[in-house]
Motif scaffolding. Structure first.
Motif, PDB file in Angstrom:
ATOM      1  N   ASN A  13      -4.136  17.787  -8.143  1.00  0.00           N
ATOM      2  CA  ASN A  13      -2.865  18.187  -7.530  1.00  0.00           C
ATOM      3  C   ASN A  13      -1.686  17.324  -7.993  1.00  0.00           C
ATOM      4  O   ASN A  13      -0.591  17.423  -7.460  1.00  0.00           O
ATOM      5  CB  ASN A  13      -2.977  18.156  -5.996  1.00  0.00           C
ATOM      6  CG  ASN A  13      -3.193  16.757  -5.452  1.00  0.00           C
ATOM      7  OD1 ASN A  13      -3.795  15.922  -6.109  1.00  0.00           O
ATOM      8  ND2 ASN A  13      -2.704  16.506  -4.257  1.00  0.00           N
ATOM      9  N   PRO A  59       6.647   8.587   1.253  1.00  0.00           N
ATOM     10  CA  PRO A  59       7.271   9.070   0.005  1.00  0.00           C
ATOM     11  C   PRO A  59       7.860  10.478   0.123  1.00  0.00           C
ATOM     12  O   PRO A  59       8.771  10.826  -0.634  1.00  0.00           O
ATOM     13  CB  PRO A  59       6.135   9.038  -1.025  1.00  0.00           C
ATOM     14  CG  PRO A  59       4.910   8.658  -0.306  1.00  0.00           C
ATOM     15  CD  PRO A  59       5.255   8.208   1.074  1.00  0.00           C
ATOM     16  N   SER A  97       0.828  -1.198   0.000  1.00  0.00           N
ATOM     17  CA  SER A  97       0.000   0.000   0.000  1.00  0.00           C
ATOM     18  C   SER A  97       0.872   1.261   0.000  1.00  0.00           C
ATOM     19  O   SER A  97       1.842   1.345   0.750  1.00  0.00           O
ATOM     20  CB  SER A  97      -0.863  -0.035   1.261  1.00  0.00           C
ATOM     21  OG  SER A  97      -1.755   1.027   1.227  1.00  0.00           O
ATOM     22  N   GLY A  98       0.518   2.204  -0.870  1.00  0.00           N
ATOM     23  CA  GLY A  98       1.219   3.488  -0.886  1.00  0.00           C
ATOM     24  C   GLY A  98       2.438   3.546  -1.785  1.00  0.00           C
ATOM     25  O   GLY A  98       3.088   4.582  -1.888  1.00  0.00           O
ATOM     26  N   CYS A  99       2.779   2.435  -2.457  1.00  0.00           N
ATOM     27  CA  CYS A  99       4.015   2.443  -3.258  1.00  0.00           C
ATOM     28  C   CYS A  99       3.814   3.137  -4.606  1.00  0.00           C
ATOM     29  O   CYS A  99       4.768   3.336  -5.348  1.00  0.00           O
ATOM     30  CB  CYS A  99       4.565   1.037  -3.435  1.00  0.00           C
ATOM     31  SG  CYS A  99       3.590   0.011  -4.536  1.00  0.00           S
ATOM     32  N   GLY A 100       2.566   3.471  -4.954  1.00  0.00           N
ATOM     33  CA  GLY A 100       2.342   4.244  -6.175  1.00  0.00           C
ATOM     34  C   GLY A 100       1.655   3.495  -7.304  1.00  0.00           C
ATOM     35  O   GLY A 100       1.567   3.993  -8.428  1.00  0.00           O
ATOM     36  N   LYS A 101       1.090   2.322  -7.020  1.00  0.00           N
ATOM     37  CA  LYS A 101       0.480   1.501  -8.071  1.00  0.00           C
ATOM     38  C   LYS A 101      -0.714   2.196  -8.723  1.00  0.00           C
ATOM     39  O   LYS A 101      -0.804   2.292  -9.948  1.00  0.00           O
ATOM     40  CB  LYS A 101       0.022   0.144  -7.497  1.00  0.00           C
ATOM     41  CG  LYS A 101       1.101  -0.638  -6.807  1.00  0.00           C
ATOM     42  CD  LYS A 101       0.590  -1.957  -6.244  1.00  0.00           C
ATOM     43  CE  LYS A 101      -0.489  -1.873  -5.179  1.00  0.00           C
ATOM     44  NZ  LYS A 101      -0.083  -1.203  -3.928  1.00  0.00           N
ATOM     45  N   SER A 102      -1.650   2.670  -7.894  1.00  0.00           N
ATOM     46  CA  SER A 102      -2.845   3.317  -8.465  1.00  0.00           C
ATOM     47  C   SER A 102      -2.472   4.615  -9.167  1.00  0.00           C
ATOM     48  O   SER A 102      -3.043   4.951 -10.209  1.00  0.00           O
ATOM     49  CB  SER A 102      -3.876   3.607  -7.376  1.00  0.00           C
ATOM     50  OG  SER A 102      -4.329   2.404  -6.822  1.00  0.00           O
ATOM     51  N   THR A 103      -1.520   5.330  -8.604  1.00  0.00           N
ATOM     52  CA  THR A 103      -1.075   6.579  -9.230  1.00  0.00           C
ATOM     53  C   THR A 103      -0.545   6.282 -10.626  1.00  0.00           C
ATOM     54  O   THR A 103      -0.887   6.968 -11.596  1.00  0.00           O
ATOM     55  CB  THR A 103       0.022   7.234  -8.361  1.00  0.00           C
ATOM     56  OG1 THR A 103      -0.514   7.465  -7.065  1.00  0.00           O
ATOM     57  CG2 THR A 103       0.509   8.526  -8.964  1.00  0.00           C
TER      58      THR A 103
HETATM   59  N1  LIG Z   1      -4.360  13.042  -4.151  1.00  0.00           N
HETATM   60  C1  LIG Z   1      -3.231  12.836  -3.460  1.00  0.00           C
HETATM   61  N2  LIG Z   1      -2.568  13.848  -2.863  1.00  0.00           N
HETATM   62  C2  LIG Z   1      -1.424  13.646  -2.177  1.00  0.00           C
HETATM   63  N3  LIG Z   1      -0.835  12.451  -2.044  1.00  0.00           N
HETATM   64  C3  LIG Z   1      -1.440  11.393  -2.609  1.00  0.00           C
HETATM   65  C4  LIG Z   1      -2.666  11.526  -3.347  1.00  0.00           C
HETATM   66  N4  LIG Z   1      -3.022  10.297  -3.790  1.00  0.00           N
HETATM   67  C5  LIG Z   1      -2.069   9.444  -3.371  1.00  0.00           C
HETATM   68  N5  LIG Z   1      -1.121  10.092  -2.652  1.00  0.00           N
HETATM   69  C6  LIG Z   1       0.090   9.498  -2.048  1.00  0.00           C
HETATM   70  O1  LIG Z   1       0.846   8.919  -3.104  1.00  0.00           O
HETATM   71  C7  LIG Z   1       1.401   7.677  -2.687  1.00  0.00           C
HETATM   72  C8  LIG Z   1       0.993   6.576  -3.653  1.00  0.00           C
HETATM   73  O2  LIG Z   1      -0.404   6.350  -3.539  1.00  0.00           O
HETATM   74  P1  LIG Z   1      -1.165   5.252  -4.403  1.00  0.00           P
HETATM   75  O3  LIG Z   1      -2.614   5.388  -4.116  1.00  0.00           O
HETATM   76  O4  LIG Z   1      -0.732   5.362  -5.806  1.00  0.00           O
HETATM   77  O5  LIG Z   1      -0.596   3.897  -3.778  1.00  0.00           O
HETATM   78  P2  LIG Z   1      -1.045   2.379  -4.039  1.00  0.00           P
HETATM   79  O6  LIG Z   1       0.210   1.625  -4.296  1.00  0.00           O
HETATM   80  O7  LIG Z   1      -2.102   2.325  -5.055  1.00  0.00           O
HETATM   81  O8  LIG Z   1      -1.613   1.946  -2.605  1.00  0.00           O
HETATM   82  P3  LIG Z   1      -2.848   0.934  -2.243  1.00  0.00           P
HETATM   83  O9  LIG Z   1      -2.274  -0.450  -2.335  1.00  0.00           O
HETATM   84  O10 LIG Z   1      -3.162   1.307  -0.843  1.00  0.00           O
HETATM   85  O11 LIG Z   1      -3.958   1.180  -3.180  1.00  0.00           O
HETATM   86  C9  LIG Z   1       0.944   7.457  -1.257  1.00  0.00           C
HETATM   87  O12 LIG Z   1       1.956   7.872  -0.396  1.00  0.00           O
HETATM   88  C10 LIG Z   1      -0.261   8.350  -1.127  1.00  0.00           C
HETATM   89  O13 LIG Z   1      -0.392   8.815   0.205  1.00  0.00           O
END
Ligand SMILES: Nc1ncnc2c1ncn2[C@@H]1O[C@H](COP(=O)(O)OP(=O)(O)OP(=O)(O)O)[C@@H](O)[C@H]1O
Ligand SMILES: [Mg+2]
Length: 320
Positions: free
Chosen positions: A62, A276, A44-50
């Motif tokens: 943003n 991050p 969680s949080g490593c940036g996959k969804s981003t």
């Molecule tokens: N809108 C936002 N504004 C600021 N920071 C964000 C935003 N969305 C995500 N982040 C941060 O960017 C980083 C990556 O988030 P992301 O949602 O891409 O992770 P993930 O790997 O998909 O996690 P998960 O497994 O929980 O879905 C995290 O540290 C999160 O807190």
């Protein structure tokens, strides 16, 4: 080889926040060819969804996207909103985490599946196409009349998949498509996805924190840590014989589906992933890494080849 369906070149995403920039994706190279299935894993949080949202520029306001994200050779960062609307659903579509929130509760599911078809002016007989899509995902065509709350979680996720298929895109991005489902339904939805990508020869980028889910669905695997890919290679080989200590820890932390003996507490993955906005120096995994060496905290470790079609970002000598 033809044009890749999707190619990321040094892709970056920073989120602007009141505490400054949060680097969520920090220079990712990734390629998906037509009909290829690629799994993206990481905590969680490593940036996959981003990363997934950057492909169709579905990022929040943003977010600042940098590098190149090429969809069929075209850089999405240069696309106008009109062009983006034209490629969304038609060239690539996304199945999001948790279908409950992604579906509109006051619209019949058939009308929701019809929406992208109408938007793209595809086909004159939309109703017939909706029925066909529902049957393709294992639901009776008459369920088109149902509202989301009348369906189970698994059925709703099937509706989401039908919607993603509606305009016959070459690429589907599935972000944790089964996380909210129980194990039995999860296996059914995964089977469906696997069957559909094979049958329709679709490219798939599938995201999960569970390596075994990805290895059962995808040909290749990319493992992400703190905004970067730290290992990549053929899924079965990466899972069977990980090169990067983080992949090893992640593989040990999630039990293999159906293997009751491995259903114990997570092993090998102590501590939390880094914030991050405050990353450790050198390899960001070094504070948690069981194999860390003194130089790991001072060297920015990049991906390097470790075997045929395999890369890993680690200073350790690996013998695969
Ligand atoms: N809108 C936002 N504004 C600021 N920071 C964000 C935003 N969305 C995500 N982040 C941060 O960017 C980083 C990556 O988030 P992301 O949602 O891409 O992770 P993930 O790997 O998909 O996690 P998960 O497994 O929980 O879905 C995290 O540290 C999160 O807190
Ligand atoms: Mg996510």
């Amino acid at each position: 080889m033809g044009e890749p369906l999707l190619e990321l070149r040094s892709a970056t995403v920073d989120y602007r926040t009141s505490n400054g920039l949060v680097p969520a994706v920090r220079g990712v190279d990734l390629r998906i060819d037509a009909g290829q299935t690629v799994g993206l894993a990481g905590e969680s949080g490593c940036g996959k969804s981003t990363l997934a949202m950057s492909v169709l520029r579905l990022l929040p306001r943003n977010a600042v996207l940098g590098g190149e994200v090429l969809l069929g050779g075209e850089n999405v960062t240069d696309m106008t909103w009109g062009r983006l609307r034209a490629v969304r659903w038609a060239e690539a579509s996304v199945v999001f985490q948790g279908a409950m929130h992604a579906l509109n509760p006051v619209l019949r599911v058939g009308d929701q599946i019809a929406e992208p078809i109408r938007l793209h002016g595809k086909g004159s007989d939309v109703e017939r196409r909706v029925g066909e899509l529902l049957e393709q995902v294992g639901l009776p065509a008459r369920r088109a009349k149902a509202y989301p709350h009348e369906l189970s979680g698994g059925q709703r996720q099937r509706v989401m998949i039908a919607m993603a298929l509606a305009c016959s895109p070459g690429l589907i991005i599935a972000d944790e498509p089964t996380t909210a489902l129980d194990v039995m339904v999860q296996a059914q939805v995964l089977d469906l996805l696997k069957h559909l990508v094979d049958e329709l020869d679709i490219g798939l980028l599938m995201i999960s924190h569970d390596l075994s889910v990805l290895a059962s669905t995808c040909q290749r695997l990319a493992v992400m840590y703190a905004g970067r890919i730290v290992e990549q290679g053929p899924a079965v080989e990466v899972l069977r014989n990980p090169a990067h200590p983080y992949t090893k820890a992640l593989a040990a932390a999630f039990p293999t589906i159906g293997d009751a003996s491995s259903r114990l507490a997570p092993r090998g993955l102590a501590g939390d992933p880094p914030d991050p906005s405050d990353l450790p120096s050198g390899c960001p995994f070094h504070p948690r890494c069981p194999s860390a060496m003194p130089e790991c905290s001072g060297t920015d470790v990049l991906l390097r080849p470790v075997a045929e079609a395999r890369t890993s970002a680690c200073l350790l000598e690996v013998h695969l």
